[in-house]
Design a protein around this motif. Sequence first.
Motif, PDB file in Angstrom:
ATOM      1  N   MET A 139       0.815  -1.222   0.000  1.00  0.00           N
ATOM      2  CA  MET A 139       0.000   0.000   0.000  1.00  0.00           C
ATOM      3  C   MET A 139       0.847   1.270   0.000  1.00  0.00           C
ATOM      4  O   MET A 139       0.318   2.382   0.120  1.00  0.00           O
ATOM      5  CB  MET A 139      -0.912   0.003   1.240  1.00  0.00           C
ATOM      6  N   ARG A 196     -15.261 -12.820  -0.877  1.00  0.00           N
ATOM      7  CA  ARG A 196     -14.010 -12.212  -0.445  1.00  0.00           C
ATOM      8  C   ARG A 196     -14.074 -10.683  -0.551  1.00  0.00           C
ATOM      9  O   ARG A 196     -14.674 -10.159  -1.500  1.00  0.00           O
ATOM     10  CB  ARG A 196     -12.857 -12.717  -1.315  1.00  0.00           C
ATOM     11  N   ALA A 197     -13.437  -9.996   0.360  1.00  0.00           N
ATOM     12  CA  ALA A 197     -13.372  -8.525   0.317  1.00  0.00           C
ATOM     13  C   ALA A 197     -12.182  -8.107   1.158  1.00  0.00           C
ATOM     14  O   ALA A 197     -12.321  -7.787   2.342  1.00  0.00           O
ATOM     15  CB  ALA A 197     -14.659  -7.904   0.856  1.00  0.00           C
ATOM     16  N   ALA A 198     -11.003  -8.118   0.554  1.00  0.00           N
ATOM     17  CA  ALA A 198      -9.753  -7.983   1.298  1.00  0.00           C
ATOM     18  C   ALA A 198      -9.449  -6.533   1.639  1.00  0.00           C
ATOM     19  O   ALA A 198      -9.945  -5.615   0.996  1.00  0.00           O
ATOM     20  CB  ALA A 198      -8.615  -8.577   0.484  1.00  0.00           C
ATOM     21  N   GLY A 199      -8.571  -6.349   2.616  1.00  0.00           N
ATOM     22  CA  GLY A 199      -8.298  -5.021   3.150  1.00  0.00           C
ATOM     23  C   GLY A 199      -7.025  -4.356   2.660  1.00  0.00           C
ATOM     24  O   GLY A 199      -6.700  -3.261   3.114  1.00  0.00           O
ATOM     25  N   SER A 200      -6.274  -5.002   1.778  1.00  0.00           N
ATOM     26  CA  SER A 200      -5.071  -4.369   1.217  1.00  0.00           C
ATOM     27  C   SER A 200      -4.834  -4.946  -0.171  1.00  0.00           C
ATOM     28  O   SER A 200      -5.431  -5.961  -0.549  1.00  0.00           O
ATOM     29  CB  SER A 200      -3.836  -4.623   2.094  1.00  0.00           C
ATOM     30  N   ILE A 201      -3.927  -4.323  -0.908  1.00  0.00           N
ATOM     31  CA  ILE A 201      -3.547  -4.869  -2.216  1.00  0.00           C
ATOM     32  C   ILE A 201      -2.919  -6.250  -2.034  1.00  0.00           C
ATOM     33  O   ILE A 201      -3.227  -7.181  -2.786  1.00  0.00           O
ATOM     34  CB  ILE A 201      -2.590  -3.892  -2.940  1.00  0.00           C
ATOM     35  N   THR A 215      -5.574  -8.636  -1.554  1.00  0.00           N
ATOM     36  CA  THR A 215      -6.331  -8.790  -2.798  1.00  0.00           C
ATOM     37  C   THR A 215      -5.614  -9.724  -3.771  1.00  0.00           C
ATOM     38  O   THR A 215      -6.253 -10.479  -4.510  1.00  0.00           O
ATOM     39  CB  THR A 215      -6.607  -7.400  -3.424  1.00  0.00           C
ATOM     40  N   LYS A 266      -7.465   2.038   6.354  1.00  0.00           N
ATOM     41  CA  LYS A 266      -8.908   2.162   6.222  1.00  0.00           C
ATOM     42  C   LYS A 266      -9.487   0.791   6.553  1.00  0.00           C
ATOM     43  O   LYS A 266      -9.392  -0.143   5.747  1.00  0.00           O
ATOM     44  CB  LYS A 266      -9.259   2.579   4.795  1.00  0.00           C
ATOM     45  N   TRP A 304      -3.318   3.934   4.115  1.00  0.00           N
ATOM     46  CA  TRP A 304      -4.128   3.127   3.194  1.00  0.00           C
ATOM     47  C   TRP A 304      -4.855   4.023   2.188  1.00  0.00           C
ATOM     48  O   TRP A 304      -5.076   5.188   2.441  1.00  0.00           O
ATOM     49  CB  TRP A 304      -5.159   2.343   4.012  1.00  0.00           C
TER      50      TRP A 304
END
Lengths: 395, 395
Positions: free
Chosen positions: B120, B189-194, B197, B341, B395
Amino acid sequence: MNILILGSDGYLGWPTAMDFSAKGHDVTVVDNYFRRRACTDMDVEPLFAVPNLIERARRWQEKTGKVIKVVIGDLAEPEFARSLFSGSCKYGYPLTGGTWDGVPDAVVHYAEQPSAPYSMLDYKTSTLTIQNNLMVTTNLVFAVRDLAPDTHIIKLGTMGEYGTPNIDIEEGWLDIEHKGRKGRFLFPRAAGSIYHTTKVMDTDLMWFGARMWGLRVTDLMQGPVYGLETPETLMDEGFKPFFNYDEMFGTVVNRFVVQAVAGYPLTVYGKGGQTRGYLNLKDTLACVELAAANPAGVGELKIYNQITETFSVNQLADMVAKVGRGMGFPVEVKSIENPRKEAEEHYYNPVYTGLKELGLKPNYLTDEVMAGMFETVIRHKDNIHSHKIFRGVKW
Amino acid sequence: MNILILGSDGYLGWPTAMDFSAKGHDVTVVDNYFRRRACTDMDVEPLFAVPNLIERARRWQEKTGKVIKVVIGDLAEPEFARSLFSGSCKYGYPLTGGTWDGVPDAVVHYAEQPSAPYSMLDYKTSTLTIQNNLMVTTNLVFAVRDLAPDTHIIKLGTMGEYGTPNIDIEEGWLDIEHKGRKGRFLFPRAAGSIYHTTKVMDTDLMWFGARMWGLRVTDLMQGPVYGLETPETLMDEGFKPFFNYDEMFGTVVNRFVVQAVAGYPLTVYGKGGQTRGYLNLKDTLACVELAAANPAGVGELKIYNQITETFSVNQLADMVAKVGRGMGFPVEVKSIENPRKEAEEHYYNPVYTGLKELGLKPNYLTDEVMAGMFETVIRHKDNIHSHKIFRGVKW
């Protein structure tokens, strides 16, 4: 509006560019001619030659007085992609006066390797597809985040991301109730080729960009497109888009019409119960326009299922056979062993109301539309090379 | 078994290699030292220096008489990745006699850029993360498909793929009933960083490989790992793995222990209600072993949630503070503005029974375990550079 169209040399990109330009928008188009090279490399050139983008832009200006700016380059290169949003890109057309108009209001992203069979040919074309498609989308997402955060990204996805699930396919999202609790999630994806899987990954990334950085994204889950005619493609023979009739880069309706004209039995894979949603080229343009006119909000990923009707392969073959026979062609339909791994009979019930609610007036696949396609193909029938129609790329 | 471990220079890779070797398996390890270079580039070197892989393999053979073969190279290069499955790879250790043992029974895939904050930092590290992680997984999938179709792929995923949904997190899959019809799908799925992801994209690709080509894949959805000790890391100071205490490459429990020893207030981001599943380094090894001993079938994607207990950041900070104070450190806990975030208070109820059903006996995060980590850190406390602890990657 100021519109940037990525991947504008292709079947959909160039008609989209003319459409926006004809309606008075400022249009810049970008391509690296990958599709041309791949067709030549694979010996599957389209039904008729298509002038390069700069030549088409020159003729477009002659005919209409309007300028479509052209930039040639590889969007998989981060610095090239960023140059489009910083004004440091080099214009191929016009040669003088190709100056940057500032960040675009919308960017239409067609710039991907678009063929499922090409993506399944061998590990080299599979890897190229993943590498190219993901890197172009990645570079676009970061360029917009860093340099043009208000720009609306209009991304061409595909209905193929969903696969053929046993439940109704909603428009992008699904409300799930599980053990008494509720959530709203991306509709589950399970694509049928490496190409389609790259579109799933694109959606993963763009949704991340929307929820994490507030990007404005519309993802158009498109079905196979057919047709050649738009008001602009009729203006000049050189304005027609690529029309591939081979298994690799041709879409199924286009291929069947060419097969009918060539006296080549229509290649139905297996049982022919494979059902998909389809749309006319004219409706692709209308949908992209509607998406541009109704931009996603800050942090919103809008998803539409961009199809106008569904057919099984058998239904399509029957329609092509009926129209072809009416025009004097002795069309034969032949089931061949399915080279793909896919369900040949399955449940398929997609929702596709969103774009109609925005005002889409579908052009359905009538006998007249089909007959129009036959007429164009007949004019070019001397260019059909039957041995290029089918090579049996195995899944 | 013949085991190939990709990404074996890292925190988990080397202990995994020793563990399999100690138990009598034939082990080959592969790395390109990316993680080392990135730590140096970012000025966030670990708490103590770690010998290179060849040096560690040499010492391992001296201490145990067992050979761990080493291959140095970049798995993002297709031909290099394929060489591991065709026997044409060049061994770095042993210098003579490094001959190929044939296709591996299992390949453990740790070979990814592993840091969320690094992913990030800016568009260059984001792009590198996507490019590297996707290409390594792509090359692995195609090499196994083409050259070693029976090899079991054990892939390290992450619990972070799921994000923090409002429903219970099942082990990889979810049965959905929708409008009266039923289907079984990948859990959304809904990830919190690249970084996270890219793991979602990996799952997309490996599931495609399983259902399309019959690959055998186990995806281990791991939580943050803590600890340093395994029976083998205690044998030689040079056998300890990388132990990062910086924000970029350090995991949270490890970081908090170093902060406590250094007299640096524990960096709780925001409200500290962020809850995740955690596990001991010893349990990572046990889980990977269990996965190897219970391979996925042909065309099966097995998914396990690889955690042993869940904690909020506040709970972890309290545990570290309590143990640290008991050892004489005046530990302070300080909430700082969250650079990420993410939800700071949320529902979190993951299922993680699968690995226990296979026989996992968890090593929980007791005060004794925490005290053991303190003792190791205290021995190296002169190496702590407080200014490297936190830099606030946004983020």
